[in-house]
Design an enzyme around this catalytic site. Structure first.
Site, PDB file in Angstrom:
ATOM      1  N   CYS A 144      14.808   7.109  29.172  1.00  0.00           N
ATOM      2  CA  CYS A 144      16.177   7.099  28.656  1.00  0.00           C
ATOM      3  C   CYS A 144      16.565   5.700  28.204  1.00  0.00           C
ATOM      4  O   CYS A 144      15.895   4.714  28.497  1.00  0.00           O
ATOM      5  CB  CYS A 144      17.162   7.630  29.698  1.00  0.00           C
ATOM      6  SG  CYS A 144      17.294   6.700  31.221  1.00  0.00           S
ATOM      7  N   CYS A 145      17.658   5.653  27.444  1.00  0.00           N
ATOM      8  CA  CYS A 145      18.202   4.407  26.921  1.00  0.00           C
ATOM      9  C   CYS A 145      17.181   3.748  25.992  1.00  0.00           C
ATOM     10  O   CYS A 145      16.673   4.387  25.081  1.00  0.00           O
ATOM     11  CB  CYS A 145      18.623   3.504  28.080  1.00  0.00           C
ATOM     12  SG  CYS A 145      19.670   2.108  27.620  1.00  0.00           S
ATOM     13  N   ILE A 146      16.828   2.484  26.227  1.00  0.00           N
ATOM     14  CA  ILE A 146      15.883   1.760  25.377  1.00  0.00           C
ATOM     15  C   ILE A 146      14.432   2.058  25.746  1.00  0.00           C
ATOM     16  O   ILE A 146      13.507   1.781  24.961  1.00  0.00           O
ATOM     17  CB  ILE A 146      16.152   0.232  25.460  1.00  0.00           C
ATOM     18  CG1 ILE A 146      15.403  -0.555  24.378  1.00  0.00           C
ATOM     19  CG2 ILE A 146      15.787  -0.303  26.849  1.00  0.00           C
ATOM     20  CD1 ILE A 146      15.861  -0.273  22.980  1.00  0.00           C
TER      21      ILE A 146
ATOM     22  N   PRO B  40      12.510   4.634  25.617  1.00  0.00           N
ATOM     23  CA  PRO B  40      11.646   5.377  24.690  1.00  0.00           C
ATOM     24  C   PRO B  40      10.810   4.510  23.753  1.00  0.00           C
ATOM     25  O   PRO B  40       9.807   4.984  23.210  1.00  0.00           O
ATOM     26  CB  PRO B  40      12.645   6.239  23.918  1.00  0.00           C
ATOM     27  CG  PRO B  40      13.725   6.521  24.906  1.00  0.00           C
ATOM     28  CD  PRO B  40      13.874   5.213  25.647  1.00  0.00           C
TER      29      PRO B  40
ATOM     30  N   THR C 261      16.537  10.785  26.337  1.00  0.00           N
ATOM     31  CA  THR C 261      17.992  10.922  26.162  1.00  0.00           C
ATOM     32  C   THR C 261      18.582   9.531  25.943  1.00  0.00           C
ATOM     33  O   THR C 261      18.052   8.541  26.485  1.00  0.00           O
ATOM     34  CB  THR C 261      18.630  11.621  27.383  1.00  0.00           C
ATOM     35  OG1 THR C 261      19.994  11.985  27.082  1.00  0.00           O
ATOM     36  CG2 THR C 261      18.613  10.748  28.613  1.00  0.00           C
TER      37      THR C 261
END
Length: 255
Positions: free
Chosen positions: A164-166, A168, A227
């Site tokens: 999630c967030c950065i 990925p 996400t």
């Protein structure tokens, strides 16, 4: 097995005990072991604390057994979170991660794919500073060797990966041609301040899929679930809900 006739012959209290036993046995048989990889403690130089908490709560509620790991390396730098400016304090990623994990964290070098059903990477700038060099090198980034190893091993074993967030960007760099989301590719009046990350993901050979903060994207072929979380400037409960959806999907992908 408990036959219908046997159950009918028992007292109500005995029936209740038997049924509770079966429920406990079923729950135990379905329990999943999930590794969570941390990057320090604090949004600007480590793991985003609220994202880790959301991952942990949702996994706990689902009955998963959670083990936390982090690289035993120096942080890229330390940020004074009251000012948003670098400070001179030198800190260790593993030791800082222990603050969130309540002391129960192991070096990521100990993380073996055979011991777990899935792995989850919360966000925070630590994913781009300590787990990789994305914050400095962009698409030319390098991924911390054990982080790269873990991603490749879970991918090869066809075990689900949640990010999630950065975070990925780690999958985008390591798993060729995968699909991820970090939210929107447009700032939308400041709602998505890190929208440029989408272009970097595409430049690394991955596909970015636009999603809202409460939504997830599932790359079924690669068993990757992502996400946006705090890539979006929004209420914390929406981040919590999006992470919950990611966790639930990761668990459903476990074979």
């Amino acid at each position: 097995m408990f036959s219908y006739s046997r159950i009918c012959s028992l007292r109500p209290s005995s029936v209740k005990k038997l049924l509770n036993l079966r429920l406990l046995q079923t729950s135990a048989s379905l329990q999943s072991n999930v590794a969570v990889v941390l990057a320090g403690s604090g949004v600007y130089d480590g793991s985003e604390v609220h994202e880790v908490s959301a991952v942990w709560v949702h996994l706990s509620r689902a009955g998963a057994e959670v083990s936390m790991f982090a690289p035993d390396i120096p942080q890229m730098h330390t940020v004074d979170h009251t000012k948003g400016e670098p400070s001179e304090d030198g800190r260790n990623v593993l030791k800082e991660s222990a603050r969130i994990a309540r002391g129960n964290v192991k070096p990521i070098s100990d993380l073996q794919v055979t011991n777990f059903d899935a792995v989850v990477f919360p966000g925070g700038f630590g994913a781009a500073k300590n787990l990789s060099s994305f914050a400095v090198d962009g698409t030319d980034m390098k991924v911390e060797p054990d982080v790269e190893r873990v991603l490749k091993e879970f991918h090869s074993a066809q075990k689900p990966i949640g990010l999630c967030c950065i975070a990925p960007v780690l999958a985008a760099k390591v798993i060729s041609g995968c699909e991820v989301t970090v939210g929107s590719n447009e700032e939308e009046g400041g709602r998505w301040p890190f929208a440029g990350t989408c272009g970097a993901i595409e430049a690394m050979g991955a596909k970015h899929v636009k999603k809202n903060v409460t939504e997830i994207h599932t790359d079924e072929a690669n068993r990757i679930v992502t996400t946006p979380a705090f890539m979006c400037q929004t209420a914390v409960h929406e981040v919590f809900d999006g992470i919950g959806a990611m966790v639930q999907k990761v668990l459903t992908l476990i074979k």
